[in-house]
Design an enzyme around this catalytic site. Structure first.
Site, PDB file in Angstrom:
ATOM      1  N   SER A 163       0.837  -1.128  -0.023  1.00 21.04           N
ATOM      2  CA  SER A 163      -0.082   0.077  -0.056  1.00 21.04           C
ATOM      3  C   SER A 163       0.879   1.347   0.123  1.00 21.04           C
ATOM      4  CB  SER A 163      -0.830  -0.090   1.284  1.00 21.04           C
ATOM      5  OG  SER A 163      -1.702   1.163   1.223  1.00 21.04           O
ATOM      6  N   LYS A 223     -13.650  -3.952   1.678  1.00 18.09           N
ATOM      7  CA  LYS A 223     -14.476  -2.747   1.473  1.00 18.09           C
ATOM      8  C   LYS A 223     -16.023  -3.298   1.757  1.00 18.09           C
ATOM      9  CE  LYS A 223     -11.210  -0.418  -1.528  1.00 18.09           C
ATOM     10  NZ  LYS A 223     -11.085   0.409  -2.613  1.00 18.09           N
ATOM     11  N   GLY A 270     -13.866  -5.601  -6.494  1.00 14.66           N
ATOM     12  CA  GLY A 270     -14.421  -4.666  -5.415  1.00 14.66           C
ATOM     13  C   GLY A 270     -14.336  -3.162  -5.840  1.00 14.66           C
ATOM     14  N   VAL A 271     -13.623  -2.770  -6.650  1.00 17.07           N
ATOM     15  CA  VAL A 271     -13.792  -1.430  -6.987  1.00 17.07           C
ATOM     16  C   VAL A 271     -14.746  -0.962  -7.965  1.00 17.07           C
ATOM     17  CG1 VAL A 271     -11.930  -0.914  -8.834  1.00 17.07           C
ATOM     18  CG2 VAL A 271     -12.228   0.736  -6.924  1.00 17.07           C
ATOM     19  N   ARG A 290     -15.009 -11.934 -16.411  1.00 18.70           N
ATOM     20  CA  ARG A 290     -14.604 -13.358 -16.758  1.00 18.70           C
ATOM     21  C   ARG A 290     -15.536 -14.257 -16.230  1.00 18.70           C
ATOM     22  NH1 ARG A 290      -8.842 -15.215 -14.536  1.00 18.70           N
ATOM     23  NH2 ARG A 290     -10.027 -14.571 -12.752  1.00 18.70           N
ATOM     24  N   TYR A 328      -1.906   1.693 -11.638  1.00 20.87           N
ATOM     25  CA  TYR A 328      -0.951   2.723 -12.401  1.00 20.87           C
ATOM     26  C   TYR A 328       0.345   2.433 -11.950  1.00 20.87           C
ATOM     27  CZ  TYR A 328      -1.296   3.462  -7.184  1.00 20.87           C
ATOM     28  OH  TYR A 328      -1.421   3.265  -5.945  1.00 20.87           O
TER      29      TYR A 328
END
Ligand code: ATR
Length: 278
Positions: A14, A66, A138-139, A160, A226
């Site tokens: 992280s 999350k 999750g996002v 998928r 990124y």
């Protein structure tokens, strides 16, 4: 000491502590510190106790918690409710509130990146635009919710594992679901929310070679990844002449909004903080 945390499992990679500690220093919050902590699911309850007891001021929540954190919370803000995804915790009036700043973070980014012309002041820039999303992790619900907030009304989703795409339709019934490997004839924006590309040379096996800028103006390819800076998905798009963007600004924007919830300071995303992620 005012303590902030990012929790997840795994958590070693992280980059949130780097960003938040930079802002803590920049804005002179001398008695504050932001750390990462690997948490097992069975210890989520203890974490909540620590927040209730003011041992921890604010928390960022990442994979895989999350959604799993939600039953432990007293309230959710609008974004967290709509996406069923929480990435920020903060206690107000003795209640632990779950926030979702991924949604606003992506909203800022997509507003900047699209439209590509000079009509960016339009209130609903994505109305009528076709948007193709790859992945249902999750996002992804945050991405869909942000797109809707910008007026998107034509979102096609492919994953998928089709059941996971269908699960997302429970939150967003207007989604169109496409079998993995297929793609719409043409869309204005293609967004990769899968983890394919995290390892260099790994590639989403969908052929977009006819999404050529000379035929289709204003095409944006967006990758949430990124690191690496340019996935194969983005590289191919760039070589076709499409506009491309990676997930760096979204990551910084979600961090900015979390920092603001905790401290009331809206931190600046300047070159110094952008460089931290290079
Ligand atoms: P998160 O923990 O963020 O929710 P995840 O659930 O593992 O992450 O989601 C990662 C996304 O990348 C999923 O959409 C996943 O597809 P599946 O639902 O089929 O697992 C997608 N993904 C990961 N590896 C993939 C691959 N090799 N090909 C296609 N999609 C892949």
């Amino acid at each position: 000491m005012r303590k902030y945390l990012v929790i997840g499992n795994p958590i070693e990679h992280s980059l949130s502590p780097l960003i938040h500690n930079h802002w803590i220093k920049k804005y002179n919050l001398v008695d504050s510190v932001y750390e990462k902590r690997k948490v097992e699911e069975k210890n989520l309850k203890n974490l909540i106790k620590e927040i209730k007891g003011d041992e921890i001021v604010g928390v960022n929540v990442t994979v895989p918690y999350k959604k799993l954190i939600i039953p432990f919370l007293d309230e959710l803000d609008f974004s967290a409710k709509e996406t069923q995804s929480v990435n920020t915790l903060f206690k107000t009036n003795n209640k632990i509130i779950g926030y979702n700043t991924d949604r606003a973070g992506f909203g800022d980014t997509i507003r900047e990146a699209y439209p590509l012309s000079n009509v960016s002041m339009e209130p609903q820039p994505l109305k009528g635009k076709c948007i193709f999303i790859l992945g249902a992790g999750g996002v992804t619900s945050s991405i869909i919710s942000a797109l809707k907030g910008e007026g998107a009304d034509n979102i096609i989703l492919s994953n998928r594992t089709k059941e996971k795409a269908n699960e997302l339709r429970k939150l967003f019934p207007e989604l169109e679901v496409l079998d993995w490997g297929k793609r719409p004839t043409i869309c204005n924006i293609v967004i990769n929310t899968t983890s394919v590309g995290l390892t260099k040379d790994e590639e989403v096996k969908i052929d977009f070679s006819d999404y050529d800028k000379s035929f289709h103006k204003n095409l944006l390819f967006y990758d949430l990844i990124y690191n690496p800076k340019e996935t194969v998905f983005l590289k191919k798009a760039r070589l076709r002449g499409n506009k491309t963007m990676n997930g760096k600004m979204m990551f910084l924007n979600q961090a900015k909004y979390a920092f603001n919830i905790w401290t009331n300071i809206m931190p600046e995303i300047d070159d110094d903080v952008i460089k931290l992620l290079d």
